[in-house]
Design an enzyme around this catalytic site. Structure first.
Site, PDB file in Angstrom:
ATOM      1  N   GLY A 148      -5.472  12.578  -5.825  1.00  0.00           N
ATOM      2  CA  GLY A 148      -6.500  11.684  -5.677  1.00  0.00           C
ATOM      3  C   GLY A 148      -5.937  10.532  -4.959  1.00  0.00           C
ATOM      4  O   GLY A 148      -4.899  10.544  -4.306  1.00  0.00           O
ATOM      5  N   HIS A 149      -6.300   9.246  -5.294  1.00  0.00           N
ATOM      6  CA  HIS A 149      -5.853   7.721  -4.908  1.00  0.00           C
ATOM      7  C   HIS A 149      -4.343   7.579  -5.411  1.00  0.00           C
ATOM      8  O   HIS A 149      -3.598   7.110  -4.403  1.00  0.00           O
ATOM      9  CB  HIS A 149      -6.653   6.867  -5.398  1.00  0.00           C
ATOM     10  CG  HIS A 149      -6.584   5.382  -4.852  1.00  0.00           C
ATOM     11  ND1 HIS A 149      -6.926   5.356  -3.715  1.00  0.00           N
ATOM     12  CD2 HIS A 149      -6.148   4.316  -5.343  1.00  0.00           C
ATOM     13  CE1 HIS A 149      -6.547   3.856  -3.476  1.00  0.00           C
ATOM     14  NE2 HIS A 149      -6.191   3.385  -4.220  1.00  0.00           N
ATOM     15  N   PHE A 150      -3.779   7.824  -6.350  1.00  0.00           N
ATOM     16  CA  PHE A 150      -2.682   7.322  -6.844  1.00  0.00           C
ATOM     17  C   PHE A 150      -1.405   8.662  -7.040  1.00  0.00           C
ATOM     18  O   PHE A 150      -1.389   9.036  -7.967  1.00  0.00           O
ATOM     19  CB  PHE A 150      -2.441   6.697  -8.048  1.00  0.00           C
ATOM     20  CG  PHE A 150      -3.049   5.273  -7.947  1.00  0.00           C
ATOM     21  CD1 PHE A 150      -2.306   4.095  -7.266  1.00  0.00           C
ATOM     22  CD2 PHE A 150      -4.002   4.679  -8.403  1.00  0.00           C
ATOM     23  CE1 PHE A 150      -2.604   3.042  -7.158  1.00  0.00           C
ATOM     24  CE2 PHE A 150      -4.414   3.354  -8.467  1.00  0.00           C
ATOM     25  CZ  PHE A 150      -3.569   2.682  -7.775  1.00  0.00           C
TER      26      PHE A 150
END
Length: 303
Positions: free
Chosen positions: A277-279
């Protein structure tokens, strides 16, 4: 009798210790992490929302044997000062100027940049100021194309459109504990690889008095980056910086729709869509470090 053989220069151990500093830039205390040989090629790490240079705590020592790594916190984030939002302009233009001032203070005249989330417009604005200084780009879930602004951005776009108090207030959910945790865990196959200290660390800072207004100011100012996308793209085409894209493909904030368009302007860019995902650094560090080191070793001249 044993005789200790002399240690060759090539075998010398390089100190990769991370050092923590705060300096005043433009009248504001700016915190930064620094590691690696002072005379090595510079790698500038630019963090995203809602975190700080803390997101690079594991990457820094993985690069510091060969690179001079610099990772600042923007004002309002991490350990940098957080002046009242009525007395300090929380804008991406201001952030780029402050990072530029820090690099000048440190004598960093050329640098590769790792840009993520908010770090992308900060870094790309810096590139427009000094295009000749950018030696390479590592892009991780950082946008420069309107295709990357999907449904998640609709309430933020509404705020850009009228700047109303109602639309500003409606974005308050973005600084809540649930959303902070969501940014670390959503799209991650094995959440047991994500250290919960991440959202605990970030949320304490988000919850400081006055910080919500800082973040809401930045949500509004993010709209000022979109008209610059054509200039960012022109920079890619004209300067042709080596680019590595390592992108968490399950990110709902900066989805993979924003990764592919880079290849329109830089067909030679190296694109890797990671199952996270994002991180991405939190659970895919073991995949990303070899990609990043190989890229830098091929594209950035080392001493």
């Amino acid at each position: 009798m044993m005789v200790n053989a002399p240690v060759s220069a090539a075998a010398e151990i390089v100190d990769s210790t991370t050092h923590y500093h705060t300096v005043k830039i433009g009248g504001v205390d700016v915190f930064y992490r620094e590691a690696g040989p002072a005379n090595a090629p510079v790698v500038l790490l630019l963090h995203g929302f809602p975190t700080s240079s803390h997101m690079f705590r594991n990457l820094i020592p993985a690069l510091a044997d060969r690179y001079h790594v610099i990772a600042p916190d923007y004002p309002g984030f991490g350990e940098s000062a957080a002046p009242d939002h009525t007395k300090f302009a929380y804008t991406f233009a201001n952030y780029a100027d402050l990072v530029d001032g820090l690099l000048g203070r440190l004598g960093a005249n050329n640098y590769a940049m790792y840009v993520m989330d908010y770090g992308a417009p900060v870094g790309y604005r810096l590139a427009l100021k000094h295009p000749e200084r950018v030696t390479a780009l590592i892009v991780q879930n950082g946008n420069a194309y309107e295709e990357g602004l999907k449904e998640f951005w609709d309430p933020i776009k509404a705020y850009w459109a009228d700047g109303s108090a109602a639309h500003r207030t409606a974005l308050s959910f973005l600084v809540t504990p649930a959303i902070t945790k969501f940014q670390y865990t959503d799209g991650v196959a094995d959440v047991s690889r994500i250290d919960p200290d991440n959202w605990g660390h970030d949320q304490v800072l988000l919850d400081r008095p006055g910080n919500k207004d800082i973040q809401l100011d930045l949500f509004h100012d993010y709209g000022s980056n979109v008209p610059l996308y054509p200039k960012f793209q022109a920079f890619f085409r004209e300067r042709k910086p080596p680019m590595l894209i390592v992108w968490g493909k399950n990110d709902k904030i900066f989805p993979a729709d924003g990764a592919g368009p880079y290849l329109r302007d830089l067909p030679g860019a190296e694109l890797h869509l990671l199952d996270t995902g994002h991180f991405a650094l939190e659970d895919k560090l073991d995949e990303m470090v070899p990609l990043i080191r190989d890229f830098l070793d091929r594209k950035v001249v080392t001493n």
